[in-house]
Design an enzyme around this catalytic site. Structure first.
Site, PDB file in Angstrom:
ATOM      1  N   SER A   1       0.807  -1.217   0.000  1.00  0.00           N
ATOM      2  CA  SER A   1       0.000   0.000   0.000  1.00  0.00           C
ATOM      3  C   SER A   1       0.839   1.265   0.000  1.00  0.00           C
ATOM      4  CB  SER A   1      -0.917   0.007   1.228  1.00  0.00           C
ATOM      5  OG  SER A   1      -0.178   0.235   2.412  1.00  0.00           O
TER       6      SER A   1
ATOM      7  N   THR B   1      -7.012   6.481   6.153  1.00  0.00           N
ATOM      8  CA  THR B   1      -6.602   5.456   5.187  1.00  0.00           C
ATOM      9  C   THR B   1      -7.875   4.866   4.599  1.00  0.00           C
ATOM     10  OG1 THR B   1      -6.554   3.669   6.824  1.00  0.00           O
ATOM     11  CG2 THR B   1      -4.496   4.870   6.478  1.00  0.00           C
ATOM     12  N   GLY B   2      -7.772   4.368   3.377  1.00  0.00           N
ATOM     13  CA  GLY B   2      -8.952   3.807   2.714  1.00  0.00           C
ATOM     14  C   GLY B   2      -9.253   4.589   1.459  1.00  0.00           C
TER      15      GLY B   2
ATOM     16  N   THR C   1      -2.280   2.526   2.475  1.00  0.00           N
ATOM     17  CA  THR C   1      -1.818   3.803   3.009  1.00  0.00           C
ATOM     18  C   THR C   1      -1.318   3.619   4.431  1.00  0.00           C
ATOM     19  OG1 THR C   1      -3.418   5.051   1.703  1.00  0.00           O
ATOM     20  CG2 THR C   1      -2.479   6.219   3.572  1.00  0.00           C
TER      21      THR C   1
ATOM     22  N   THR D   1       1.437   6.966   0.738  1.00  0.00           N
ATOM     23  CA  THR D   1       0.695   5.889   0.078  1.00  0.00           C
ATOM     24  C   THR D   1       1.149   5.674  -1.360  1.00  0.00           C
ATOM     25  OG1 THR D   1      -1.558   5.107  -0.387  1.00  0.00           O
ATOM     26  CG2 THR D   1      -1.115   7.409  -0.856  1.00  0.00           C
TER      27      THR D   1
ATOM     28  N   ARG E   1      -3.765   9.967 -11.183  1.00  0.00           N
ATOM     29  CA  ARG E   1      -4.768  10.082 -10.114  1.00  0.00           C
ATOM     30  C   ARG E   1      -4.081  10.467  -8.783  1.00  0.00           C
ATOM     31  NH1 ARG E   1      -5.637   7.184  -4.943  1.00  0.00           N
ATOM     32  NH2 ARG E   1      -7.859   7.201  -4.502  1.00  0.00           N
TER      33      ARG E   1
END
Ligand code: GLY
Length: 384
Positions: free
Chosen positions: A105, A284-285, A233, A251, A261
């Protein structure tokens, strides 16, 4: 290396600072500075010369972050306990994950974009200065968190992206590093071969991936034919012995993302935020949801208004749910068959008094914390 250069006088940045002048005369402050000087970077010493000293408290210092921050906390919490600078320690913590090829990640071994190129995002923020630094879409640099700190300390900018960020890192001595590992190259190829039956790539052998792991489950929601992609992340917020707050998030972003992106991690207010008057938070996520909620800023603002870290984190997640349901009107994949977000999102929230919370949209998961009560450890996330 980045911190071998001569110090830049930041007096202009902080203003003339009667506060700084009075603190320079404080013997307590001088003792603190001597204690913290061990292992401090020039940037940290520069910061310590000019910021308010709080008297040491028994419930300080504190680190909070994502579960993958635990190895870094185990290694570096002692530095914070011995008076270390919170920004230095937070960055030392996340650098452990950035250099770990088994963490897909972040950093080395992070999952690449759809072209097979690892593009990293990172940011940091320092409460006493209320200053941030960030890099986005940076390639071939192992420690984007350190580059973000250089943006904070060595420029009057907040964000550098892409080629400019890379050149800036190289100018400060960061080596060019290939971040795609053999394992992540294979995972990327497997993803590419699984994307469509309408292209010229044949599906990978059934049952087991070329990377030696089970094939990823298909579909974030029932009936969605697209492969599910991971978001990872690492976040770390730090509260020093003197009450100074700082944070960082780093991340490789959404796996197999569209090149260019940018997720929430390098966006101040989304992937992280701290305010010396209110606290710190990080995410995070699924980055897009955190950007749309301005979630880290919202959590800190809620604490400013009196919410505890837990109340603040859960209120942000309630907003995220409502916002996902609105977005689902246009973009169905944001919610599942129950109308709940189909993505994962966690917040790590730290109050100025050392209280903290880790919250999540879905049941399960852990976060990492280190405080004088129990040292570095994992605790369960509180689900909405
Ligand atoms: N939270 C990381 C990302 O979405 O890029």
């Amino acid at each position: 290396m980045p911190h071998s250069e001569p110090r830049i006088d930041r007096r202009v940045f902080l203003g003339t600072g009667a506060l700084a002048a009075s603190l320079a005369c404080s013997t307590t402050h001088a003792a603190d500075l001597n204690r913290a000087a061990t292992n401090a970077t020039p940037g940290a010493r520069d910061r310590q010369d000019k910021v308010a000293a709080h008297s040491a408290r028994k419930d300080f210092p504190v680190l909070i972050g994502s579960a993958n921050a635990l190895p870094g906390m185990q290694r570096y919490y002692a530095n914070l306990q011995s008076g270390g600078d919170p920004l230095d320690v937070a960055i030392d913590v996340v650098k452990v994950a950035e250099a770990d090829p088994s963490d897909t990640s972040v950093g080395l071994g992070g999952l690449p974009n759809e072209d097979g190129v690892v593009q990293l995002d990172a940011a940091c923020m320092y409460g006493p200065w209320h200053k941030s630094g960030a890099v986005a879409c940076i390639e071939n640099i192992l420690h984007p968190s350190e580059v973000a700190r250089l943006v904070l300390e060595r420029t009057d900018h907040c964000v550098l992206v892409g080629r400019g960020a890379y050149e800036f890192a190289r100018a400060h001595g960061h080596p060019h590093t290939e971040l795609l590992t053999e394992s992540t190259r294979r995972l990327w190829m497997e993803w590419k071969e699984s994307l469509s039956s309408g292209d010229d790539w044949l599906a990978p052998p059934a049952g087991k991936s070329q990377a030696g792991r089970p094939l990823q489950a298909r579909g974030g929601v029932a009936g969605d034919p697209r492969p599910k992609r991971s978001t990872g992340t690492i976040h770390c917020s730090a509260l020093s012995t003197r009450g100074q707050i700082a944070c960082t998030t780093t991340t490789s972003g959404l796996a197999f993302k569209i090149p260019g992106r940018v997720g929430d991690s390098p966006i101040v207010g989304a992937g992280l935020y701290c305010d010396q008057e209110a606290g710190s938070a990080g995410a995070t996520g699924r980055g897009e949801a955190s950007i749309l909620a301005n979630g880290s800023f919202a959590a800190v603002e809620l604490m400013r208004q009196g919410a505890t870290p837990l109340e603040a984190g859960l209120e942000v997640l309630r907003r995220v749910v409502r916002q996902a349901q609105r977005l689902a009107i246009r973009q169905g994949e944001m919610v599942d068959e129950h109308g709940l977000p189909s993505f994962g999102l966690n917040y790590y929230v730290l109050g100025l008094d050392g209280t903290f919370a880790g919250v999540t949209l879905k049941q399960g998961g852990e976060f990492a914390v280190a405080d004088p009560v129990g040292g570095p450890r994992l605790l369960p996330l509180v689900a909405l």
